[in-house]
Write a protein that holds these residues in place. Structure first.
Motif, short mmCIF file in Angstrom:
data_model
loop_
_atom_site.label_atom_id
_atom_site.label_comp_id
_atom_site.label_asym_id
_atom_site.label_seq_id
_atom_site.Cartn_x
_atom_site.Cartn_y
_atom_site.Cartn_z
N THR A 456 0.84 -1.20 0.00
CA THR A 456 0.00 0.00 0.00
C THR A 456 0.87 1.24 0.00
OG1 THR A 456 -1.73 -1.20 1.20
CG2 THR A 456 -1.84 1.21 1.23
N LYS A 460 0.15 3.11 -3.09
CA LYS A 460 -0.85 4.05 -2.60
C LYS A 460 -2.27 3.51 -2.70
CE LYS A 460 2.62 6.82 -2.09
NZ LYS A 460 3.25 6.90 -0.74
N GLN A 461 -2.45 2.20 -2.79
CA GLN A 461 -3.78 1.60 -2.81
C GLN A 461 -3.63 0.10 -2.56
OE1 GLN A 461 -5.57 1.22 -6.79
NE2 GLN A 461 -3.71 2.23 -7.59
#
Length: 484
Positions: A456, A460-461
């Motif tokens: 993550t 960023k996800q």
């Protein structure tokens, strides 16, 4: 289907390149399938060598060197260009033929017959029937030459009240016609007799009769020894050949001739005999052209040991004393086995039956593997190479299957495309893992807190598709929520 006939009096001069060899095979194969009359004879005549049994399993690859045409009425006729092309192929004009030494000799013999029918000069590639002559002397004892496996002296001498054995010496060197017989060739001749034995006739067969006639043997060549550049061939004169025995003892017959087909090479202006296919070892009149060989021993009632085994006082010897004496006399295992009538199978079973059975099983397995690769007559190195190549192909297929499964599962489970190579690199599953195993491994890896946080942080996800509940996590099955 129309029956096949053979007519070698008819000669076709049609260009061999214009002859459809595949159509010839298809017609012969159809004849086999329909059991047409004359089919098997036609196949043997069509090809210089047929490497397998002629039955429904025969393939075109089993048939080498076509050189006939088939007319509309099923008649095989000789094609001049086909015969020449087969001889050139046998000489390795394009590539070395995939034939054993025995098959090469068979092909030479077959094609020589056609060259004689066509009245063409016989090329060096087909060799000539060659002789190696011999005279009598006294340099080695009969029992110094070990018997070949399976040679049964007792049976050969049974009923003979006047047995006679001889030993023939063949040295390496030049023959009277100027051909140079190399030590390797002389050793091969000795090795063939030592392994397979040989037959002797009064005089040679005609070359054209070799493949279909069998005169009455007068000598049974039952053993051989190669030593110091010379071959020593041991023979038993047949019980019925009483005249020959008398002639040998009287010195009226002193020569034999090693009869066969040599393979020739030209080197430094000389004709070198580099290989030799032995056909027979025959008695001939004196001074025939050939090698300066000699009969070096004549044995009458050949004794197993040349001197009696006794000890002081004439007492019986123990087994240990007898064995020690045999060792002292230099008696070989081959001599003992031959005199006792022991075969290789019986000796090996007695020494170590478990090891012998294991060796036979291994030999059978190797033979079956060779048959699977169509390499029945190939060298061991060729078979090992074929197995290794097959294993490499299998490993590549397993690897490719594994890669395809991993790519599929990661593509379905990892939502961020940029993360997929990293996930794949981190994944560790067995080579034989199935799709469910890969799914489970990917799911377990990416749901670990530290890996999930790292992924993550990098991307960023979340990188893995959400799972319905914990119960389905083991199977790796996922559901993607979508708006309808």
């Amino acid at each position: 289907m129309m029956p096949f006939k053979i007519d070698n009096t008819k000669i076709s001069n049609k260009a061999w390149s214009d002859v459809d060899k595949s159509a010839i095979w298809q017609r012969l194969k159809a004849g086999l399938d329909e059991d047409a009359a004359g089919t098997r004879e036609a196949i043997r005549e069509m090809y210089a060598v047929v490497k397998a049994a002629i039955n429904d399993d025969l393939t075109q690859a089993d048939c080498w060197g076509p050189h006939h045409e088939i007319q509309q009425d099923g008649t095989l006729v000789l094609n001049r260009g086909g015969v020449i092309a087969a001889a050139q192929a046998l000489a390795g004009a394009r590539t070395e033929p995939n034939l054993t030494s025995e098959q090469i000799a068979e092909a030479k013999q077959h094609l020589r017959r056609h060259y004689e029918q066509l009245e063409l000069p016989i090329p060096d590639a087909l060799g000539e029937m060659a002789e190696i002559a011999a005279t009598i002397s006294s340099e080695i004892a009969v029992n110094d030459v070990p018997l070949a496996p399976g040679a049964n002296l007792e049976a050969l001498k049974s009923g003979d009240d006047d047995p006679l054995e001889v030993v023939v010496e063949i040295p390496a060197g030049k023959s009277k016609r100027g051909w140079n017989y190399t030590p390797q060739v002389i050793q091969k001749i000795a090795g063939e007799v030592a392994l397979k034995t040989a037959t002797g006739f009064l005089g040679h067969q005609k070359p054209e009769d070799v493949d279909h006639t069998f005169p009455t043997p007068v000598t049974h060549w039952v053993g051989a020894l190669y030593k110091d550049g010379k071959a020593y061939i041991r023979g038993v004169i047949d019980a019925a050949a009483k005249d020959l025995k008398r002639w040998i003892r009287a010195g009226r017959v002193k020569q034999v001739s090693i009869y066969g087909m040599p393979t020739l090479q030209q080197a430094a202006g000389e004709t070198q005999v580099v290989d030799y296919q032995l056909l027979s070892i025959d008695w001939t009149p004196l001074d025939r052209a050939g090698m300066p060989t000699s009969i070096v021993a004549i044995g009458e009632m050949a004794d197993f040991i040349s001197e009696p085994i006794t000890i002081s006082g004439g007492a019986r010897m123990t087994l240990q004393e007898t064995l020690a004496k045999l060792k002292e006399l230099g008696v070989t295992p081959g001599q003992i086995a031959g005199e006792m009538g022991w075969s290789l199978d019986s000796m090996a079973n007695e020494v170590d039956s478990v090891a012998w059975e294991s060796l036979q099983a291994a030999t059978k397995a190797i033979g079956e593997i060779a048959a699977m690769f169509n390499l029945k007559d190939a060298k061991t190195d060729d078979l090992i190479k074929a197995v290794k190549e097959a294993r490499e192909v299998q490993d590549q297929m397993v690897k490719a299957r594994r890669e395809a499964i991993i790519d599929k599962v990661i593509g379905e489970m990892v939502t961020v495309e940029a993360a997929r190579p990293l996930v794949k690199r981190m994944l560790n599953v067995p080579d034989d893992a199935d799709e469910e195993t890969v799914k489970k491994a990917v799911g377990e890896m990416l749901t670990q807190d530290d890996i999930k946080q790292a992924m993550t942080g990098i991307f960023k996800q979340d990188v893995i598709r959400p799972v319905i509940n914990d119960k389905s996590a083991d199977s790796g099955m996922t559901i993607v929520k979508a708006r309808i």
